[in-house]
Motif scaffolding. Structure first.
Motif, mmCIF file in Angstrom:
data_model
loop_
_atom_site.group_PDB
_atom_site.id
_atom_site.type_symbol
_atom_site.label_atom_id
_atom_site.label_comp_id
_atom_site.label_asym_id
_atom_site.label_seq_id
_atom_site.Cartn_x
_atom_site.Cartn_y
_atom_site.Cartn_z
ATOM 1 N N ASN A 90 15.206 -5.745 -20.071
ATOM 2 C CA ASN A 90 14.999 -6.933 -19.234
ATOM 3 C C ASN A 90 15.871 -6.911 -17.987
ATOM 4 O O ASN A 90 15.396 -7.166 -16.882
ATOM 5 N N THR A 91 17.154 -6.576 -18.167
ATOM 6 C CA THR A 91 18.099 -6.676 -17.052
ATOM 7 C C THR A 91 17.683 -5.778 -15.881
ATOM 8 O O THR A 91 17.841 -6.159 -14.711
ATOM 9 N N ALA A 92 17.140 -4.597 -16.186
ATOM 10 C CA ALA A 92 16.728 -3.665 -15.122
ATOM 11 C C ALA A 92 15.651 -4.259 -14.218
ATOM 12 O O ALA A 92 15.455 -3.791 -13.088
ATOM 13 N N HIS A 93 14.955 -5.301 -14.697
ATOM 14 C CA HIS A 93 13.921 -5.933 -13.868
ATOM 15 C C HIS A 93 14.500 -6.682 -12.667
ATOM 16 O O HIS A 93 13.738 -7.154 -11.813
ATOM 17 N N HIS A 94 15.812 -6.809 -12.601
ATOM 18 C CA HIS A 94 16.465 -7.334 -11.399
ATOM 19 C C HIS A 94 16.030 -6.549 -10.154
ATOM 20 O O HIS A 94 15.939 -7.108 -9.063
ATOM 21 N N TRP A 95 15.743 -5.237 -10.338
ATOM 22 C CA TRP A 95 15.362 -4.369 -9.206
ATOM 23 C C TRP A 95 13.856 -4.108 -9.172
ATOM 24 O O TRP A 95 13.401 -3.156 -8.537
ATOM 25 N N TYR A 96 13.085 -4.954 -9.862
ATOM 26 C CA TYR A 96 11.636 -4.712 -9.987
ATOM 27 C C TYR A 96 10.944 -4.543 -8.627
ATOM 28 O O TYR A 96 10.157 -3.618 -8.428
ATOM 29 N N ASP A 97 11.216 -5.445 -7.681
ATOM 30 C CA ASP A 97 10.469 -5.426 -6.420
ATOM 31 C C ASP A 97 10.656 -4.106 -5.682
ATOM 32 O O ASP A 97 9.687 -3.510 -5.190
ATOM 33 N N GLN A 98 11.919 -3.635 -5.609
ATOM 34 C CA GLN A 98 12.174 -2.361 -4.928
ATOM 35 C C GLN A 98 11.487 -1.197 -5.657
ATOM 36 O O GLN A 98 10.972 -0.272 -5.023
ATOM 37 N N LEU A 99 11.494 -1.235 -6.988
ATOM 38 C CA LEU A 99 10.873 -0.148 -7.759
ATOM 39 C C LEU A 99 9.358 -0.164 -7.594
ATOM 40 O O LEU A 99 8.738 0.873 -7.365
ATOM 41 N N ALA A 100 8.770 -1.365 -7.694
ATOM 42 C CA ALA A 100 7.310 -1.477 -7.610
ATOM 43 C C ALA A 100 6.817 -1.089 -6.215
ATOM 44 O O ALA A 100 5.721 -0.520 -6.068
ATOM 45 N N ALA A 101 7.627 -1.369 -5.199
ATOM 46 C CA ALA A 101 7.213 -1.060 -3.820
ATOM 47 C C ALA A 101 7.123 0.448 -3.588
ATOM 48 O O ALA A 101 6.452 0.895 -2.646
ATOM 49 N N ASN A 102 7.794 1.224 -4.432
ATOM 50 C CA ASN A 102 7.799 2.677 -4.241
ATOM 51 C C ASN A 102 7.141 3.422 -5.398
ATOM 52 O O ASN A 102 7.519 4.544 -5.711
ATOM 53 N N SER A 103 6.176 2.775 -6.046
ATOM 54 C CA SER A 103 5.505 3.403 -7.185
ATOM 55 C C SER A 103 3.991 3.314 -7.039
ATOM 56 O O SER A 103 3.447 2.230 -6.833
ATOM 57 N N ARG A 104 3.325 4.461 -7.138
ATOM 58 C CA ARG A 104 1.870 4.444 -7.170
ATOM 59 C C ARG A 104 1.408 3.787 -8.483
ATOM 60 O O ARG A 104 0.532 2.940 -8.503
ATOM 61 N N VAL A 109 12.062 -23.465 -23.879
ATOM 62 C CA VAL A 109 12.281 -22.079 -24.319
ATOM 63 C C VAL A 109 13.726 -21.682 -24.039
ATOM 64 O O VAL A 109 14.143 -21.591 -22.875
ATOM 65 N N ALA A 110 14.498 -21.460 -25.094
ATOM 66 C CA ALA A 110 15.872 -20.975 -24.923
ATOM 67 C C ALA A 110 15.841 -19.471 -24.711
ATOM 68 O O ALA A 110 15.077 -18.765 -25.360
ATOM 69 N N ASN A 111 16.677 -18.997 -23.799
ATOM 70 C CA ASN A 111 16.650 -17.576 -23.447
ATOM 71 C C ASN A 111 17.928 -16.877 -23.904
ATOM 72 O O ASN A 111 19.019 -17.188 -23.430
ATOM 73 N N LEU A 112 17.762 -15.942 -24.833
ATOM 74 C CA LEU A 112 18.881 -15.115 -25.291
ATOM 75 C C LEU A 112 18.853 -13.831 -24.466
ATOM 76 O O LEU A 112 18.125 -12.889 -24.774
ATOM 77 N N ALA A 113 19.644 -13.803 -23.405
ATOM 78 C CA ALA A 113 19.563 -12.705 -22.437
ATOM 79 C C ALA A 113 20.958 -12.295 -22.003
ATOM 80 O O ALA A 113 21.949 -12.984 -22.282
ATOM 81 N N THR A 114 21.048 -11.182 -21.295
ATOM 82 C CA THR A 114 22.341 -10.781 -20.739
ATOM 83 C C THR A 114 22.713 -11.722 -19.595
ATOM 84 O O THR A 114 21.848 -12.376 -18.993
ATOM 85 N N ARG A 115 24.002 -11.774 -19.296
ATOM 86 C CA ARG A 115 24.442 -12.573 -18.150
ATOM 87 C C ARG A 115 23.820 -12.035 -16.866
ATOM 88 O O ARG A 115 23.553 -12.785 -15.916
ATOM 89 N N GLY A 116 23.561 -10.733 -16.821
ATOM 90 C CA GLY A 116 22.909 -10.136 -15.644
ATOM 91 C C GLY A 116 21.503 -10.674 -15.456
ATOM 92 O O GLY A 116 21.111 -11.057 -14.347
ATOM 93 N N THR A 117 20.733 -10.717 -16.528
ATOM 94 C CA THR A 117 19.364 -11.239 -16.447
ATOM 95 C C THR A 117 19.385 -12.703 -16.000
ATOM 96 O O THR A 117 18.556 -13.128 -15.181
ATOM 97 N N LEU A 118 20.343 -13.468 -16.524
ATOM 98 C CA LEU A 118 20.397 -14.895 -16.177
ATOM 99 C C LEU A 118 20.756 -15.084 -14.710
ATOM 100 O O LEU A 118 20.182 -15.932 -14.029
ATOM 101 N N VAL A 119 21.683 -14.266 -14.194
ATOM 102 C CA VAL A 119 22.027 -14.352 -12.766
ATOM 103 C C VAL A 119 20.833 -13.923 -11.922
ATOM 104 O O VAL A 119 20.536 -14.510 -10.881
ATOM 105 N N SER A 120 20.109 -12.897 -12.377
ATOM 106 C CA SER A 120 18.949 -12.409 -11.631
ATOM 107 C C SER A 120 17.908 -13.516 -11.460
ATOM 108 O O SER A 120 17.336 -13.675 -10.382
ATOM 109 N N GLY A 121 17.663 -14.284 -12.522
ATOM 110 C CA GLY A 121 16.855 -15.493 -12.371
ATOM 111 C C GLY A 121 15.359 -15.341 -12.509
ATOM 112 O O GLY A 121 14.620 -16.316 -12.370
ATOM 113 N N PHE A 122 14.876 -14.129 -12.810
ATOM 114 C CA PHE A 122 13.413 -13.975 -12.851
ATOM 115 C C PHE A 122 12.775 -14.706 -14.020
ATOM 116 O O PHE A 122 11.604 -15.083 -13.955
ATOM 117 N N TYR A 123 13.534 -14.939 -15.107
ATOM 118 C CA TYR A 123 12.955 -15.687 -16.227
ATOM 119 C C TYR A 123 12.872 -17.181 -15.916
ATOM 120 O O TYR A 123 11.871 -17.833 -16.242
#
Lengths: 262, 262
Positions: free
Chosen positions: B89-103, B126-140
């Motif tokens: 989940n946490t790696a999705h913080h960089w989703y936009d940059q990754l998706a922009a460079n993927s066929r 919905v309670a979210n059991l996530a890393t502090r990184g995911t929570l700061v990222s905010g996508f959920y």
């Protein structure tokens, strides 16, 4: 082709079948002495379930699986792996041709199994629960005998039928039912005087953690053996895997009570 | 680069952590409606545990994991995959940059989770059991609110401490202990009025099958959600996964009895 920052050390030819290679990946991970992600083996699993059936090819005397297996070895070499593992016993029928065309060392599951047997037994009779393809291929008979053990297949025809059933049930996702069939084969192995039983098909490794008490019969898991061999070869610390995945008992299922062989 | 006979359809960025991606591979396989090997998804798992810690990077405000994640996306594209999944989940913080460079389409775990929540809930908290990184990222927070649910983090500071403990315990291979910590976090979530709890870190997906009865609290597994989304996107039949791996109870362990929230 691949950036150094993500280069894998271990290449895995998976999907033969998929649950067997998932089991291998779980065991490789659980057996690694690691507290953090970056203490684990960088790896790549090329899961190729579309390959022709290995046992059918061996019994029919053709080499259909060889070309795609060679393609998988080439791809893993191109990704820069140091070693390759195939968590499929039957595919080792083509080991020599694959190893001859691979820069990366291919770790033979048969060698890994012999080392695993030696961890718990000095001599004795090892019953092999394997596909008919692996048995025709003969690499286990050769290696187990050369290591001073007796390779045994119980004469009772029910034994191989139970083994075949169990493998097919794992491929169909019915793990608890497969465990019951495996237990019946193990029971026949013990009645035939086996000291140890080799789960010589990685589908059966999937049920290893779901087996009932085996009444003193030593059970050798070829997937766990291969994982141990890979970690040793690559210089990773190994821990005894705690709590490998098991499935729940089947409610009301007729599980065979273990009886001591006379 | 890769032969058509073994071309993967699904690329998986794994190793973040390794047990979480092994869990994803098990669930992907168990959820596929298949009776034989060749009915499964051809896939490649690039396991890159050597990546910098995602939460540390997000909390420190740097993009250390981005370059190796982009390298992994490039390699999977070079292997010809149609879709990419990141069971982290946490790696999705960089989703936009990754998706922009993927066929290849990268399937967002947040979208998969929203679809999964909708399978069992129309509205609610919905309670979210996530890393502090995911929570700061905010996508959920963004996706769950946009879907008409209330995203909640219990105010009791013990909640996030239990979640952090559970994640670290899974990374260290202590699954039964992690299940206990997760149950305590789930209990606090229910006391905070949650209708559902999201295991919003794939390390927690590893313990999903080992949890005690959760007293009516709906538990959403982000790995299972991602597996379902991948199979749906690629047109594979899906079955409810039977008998997903669980670990044994800890003998004498103090497991929290469930109490109905007042």
């Amino acid at each position: 082709m691949i950036d150094d920052s993500i280069r894998p050390e271990l290449g895995i030819i998976g999907g033969l079948g998929p649950l067997a290679s998932a089991d291998f990946y779980v065991k490789l991970t659980r057996m690694t002495e690691a507290l953090r992600d970056n203490e684990h083996v960088p790896a790549v699993i090329l899961s190729v379930p579309q390959l022709p059936d290995r046992t059918e090819a061996i019994l029919a005397g053709h080499d259909g699986p060889l070309a795609p297996l060679q393609a998988a070895v080439s791809t893993l070499n191109a990704l820069g792996v140091a070693c390759i593992a195939m968590p499929c016993n039957t595919a080792h029928h083509w080991y020599d041709q694959l190893a001859a065309n691979s820069r990366a060392e291919i770790i033979h599951i048969g060698d890994a199994v012999v080392a695993e047997i030696r961890r718990s037994l000095n001599r004795g009779r090892v019953a092999n629960l394997a596909t008919r393809g692996t048995l025709v291929s003969g690499f286990y008979q050769e290696r187990i005998s050369a290591a001073g053990f007796e390779h045994c297949i119980p004469e009772n025809t029910e034994f191989q039928e139970r083994v075949d059933n169990a493998i097919a049930l794992v491929k169909a996702g019915s793990i608890a039912e497969a465990a019951t069939e495996t237990e019946r084969a193990l029971h026949l192995a013990q009645l035939a005087g086996a000291d140890a039983a080799l789960l010589g098909c990685t589908e059966l490794s999937v049920v290893a953690a779901s087996l009932n008490d085996t009444n003193g019969l030593i059970v050798i898991d070829s997937n766990a053996a291969l994982a141990r061999a890979c970690l040793t070869r690559l210089g990773y610390g190994i821990q005894e895997a705690r709590g490998l995945p098991a499935v729940s008992r089947l409610p009301g299922q007729d599980r065979l009570p273990w009886q001591r062989a006379s």
